[in-house]
Design a protein around this motif. Structure first.
Motif, PDB file in Angstrom:
ATOM      1  N   GLY A 196      15.344   2.465 -15.253  1.00 37.01           N
ATOM      2  CA  GLY A 196      16.517   2.992 -14.666  1.00 37.01           C
ATOM      3  C   GLY A 196      16.138   4.556 -14.268  1.00 37.01           C
ATOM      4  N   ALA A 197      16.093   4.593 -12.868  1.00 38.66           N
ATOM      5  CA  ALA A 197      16.120   6.051 -12.224  1.00 38.66           C
ATOM      6  C   ALA A 197      17.437   6.264 -11.480  1.00 38.66           C
ATOM      7  N   ASP A 198      18.459   5.766 -11.727  1.00 39.68           N
ATOM      8  CA  ASP A 198      19.679   5.709 -11.084  1.00 39.68           C
ATOM      9  C   ASP A 198      20.726   6.600 -11.249  1.00 39.68           C
ATOM     10  N   GLY A 199      20.339   7.980 -11.744  1.00 44.10           N
ATOM     11  CA  GLY A 199      21.349   8.941 -11.881  1.00 44.10           C
ATOM     12  C   GLY A 199      22.406   9.003 -13.040  1.00 44.10           C
ATOM     13  N   ALA A 200      23.246   9.495 -12.771  1.00 45.59           N
ATOM     14  CA  ALA A 200      24.422   9.994 -14.047  1.00 45.59           C
ATOM     15  C   ALA A 200      25.161   8.763 -14.259  1.00 45.59           C
ATOM     16  N   PHE A 201      25.331   8.178 -13.449  1.00 42.72           N
ATOM     17  CA  PHE A 201      26.220   6.947 -13.600  1.00 42.72           C
ATOM     18  C   PHE A 201      25.414   5.692 -13.626  1.00 42.72           C
ATOM     19  N   SER A 202      24.306   5.722 -14.322  1.00 43.14           N
ATOM     20  CA  SER A 202      23.331   4.568 -14.426  1.00 43.14           C
ATOM     21  C   SER A 202      23.787   3.320 -14.810  1.00 43.14           C
TER      22      SER A 202
END
Length: 353
Positions: free
Chosen positions: A154-160
């Motif tokens: 998961g490298a999908d930011g704050a709202f992962s």
């Protein structure tokens, strides 16, 4: 069957893909249309586009040299700190690289080897555990698809979505909404402005010059009269002689602010988190690129020895990041407590006259 699927191709995802590509079959996915120079669904990262010294150090550590066309005028050597709560301001010397964030992300993606499969304009929908790994679901160019993988990153930011699927929102960092608007500006300012005002936010706001534009941004609490407070900030900063008449665009995104080390969470089983998805972002300044590059480097090193046991190795390597976040949280009261900040700024220590 992929060895690794990386969700998100920001600095952490693209750097990881670049570093692990020799050993594994990798799929990199992102909702942005990064292969298209003129995408119809452009999703720019809501970011001030200042590369801090810690991030510059990580780029050097990775042996990379950034192309000059990523930089934009003016280059910034000072921060004008404005404390509206205490009615005081100071100028401090700082060394940032002023850059085009979209070009920066595209440059990092361009370094990912061709052998890595890439699916851009692709929305990650979720995953489920199957024999020998996981099945991920996604929508790409309007079509649903499924891929199998041994490992999910998961490298999908704050709202992962990856993190939320794992931890069910438990121990998540405090979330803010970053709103920033771009305005045409003919009066160039030679510094970055950091603004503290308890009427607006318990975090901070910013003004950044960018070529012929001025960015006004703020990190605001969700569902707390967010737009009203942003407009109040705009009114207050207009009194400093700044014009916010010719708006070009508005950007927004969630950002994390980890207040406890327990909110820094790197995954379980064969699912790992990097960068802001893990909660690796400065709680005092919201700087995240250095942590994105550092955490992805540590994960790549952990995977170098094989997939079995990689998460345990990763957890050992990130102790330094945990320590750094702890120091940043200890530093925060001096910045965000009105009385301590007033004492620090009135002293004039390290300020430029």
């Amino acid at each position: 069957m992929y060895d690794i699927v990386i969700v998100g191709s920001g600095p952490s995802g693209s750097n990881l893909a670049r570093l692990v590509s020799d050993k594994y079959k990798v799929l990199l996915i992102d909702k942005r249309d990064l292969c298209n120079e003129s995408p119809t669904n452009r999703r720019n990262k809501c970011c001030g586009g200042l590369l801090a010294p810690d991030a510059q150090k990580m780029i050097a550590k990775l042996g990379l040299g950034m192309p000059k066309d990523i930089l934009v005028d003016p280059q910034i050597f000072a921060v004008r700190t404005i404390d509206l709560t205490n009615n005081i301001e100071r100028l401090y010397q700082r060394f940032y690289l002023n850059m085009d964030r979209e070009k920066f992300d595209n440059w990092l993606v361009s370094l990912v080897p061709a052998k890595v499969d890439k699916k851009f304009n692709t929305l990650f929908k979720g995953f489920e555990e199957v024999e020998d790994g996981y099945e991920i679901r996604y929508v790409s160019n309007g079509k649903e698809g499924i891929k199998k993988t041994r490992v999910i990153i998961g490298a999908d930011g704050a709202f992962s979505k990856v993190r939320n699927s794992l931890s069910n929102y438990i121990n998540s960092p405090i979330k803010y909404i970053a709103i920033q608007e771009w305005y045409e500006c003919s009066n160039h300012i030679p510094y970055y402005m950091a603004i503290f005002d308890e009427e607006i936010s318990d975090f901070y706001s910013w003004i950044i010059p960018k070529e012929n534009y001025l960015i006004l941004g703020s990190a605001l609490r969700p569902k707390d009269d967010t737009l009203e407070k942003y407009n109040k900030l705009k009114t207050k900063m207009s009194e400093f002689g700044l014009s916010f008449d010719n708006k070009i665009k508005t950007e927004g995104a969630y950002i994390n602010r980890p207040k406890k080390n327990s909110q820094f969470y790197v995954g379980k089983d064969r699912i790992a988190l990097v960068g802001e998805a893990a909660g690796a972002i400065s709680p005092s300044s919201a700087e995240g690129i250095s942590y994105a590059l550092k955490s992805s480097l540590y994960l790549a090193q952990s995977l170098e020895e094989g997939i079995d046991g990689f998460l345990d190795r990763y957890k050992r390597k990130i102790y330094g990041i945990k320590g750094n976040l702890l120091v940043k949280n200890l530093k925060s009261p001096a910045m965000y407590n009105r009385f301590l900040r007033q004492l620090a700024m009135k002293s004039g220590i390290q300020s430029i006259k």
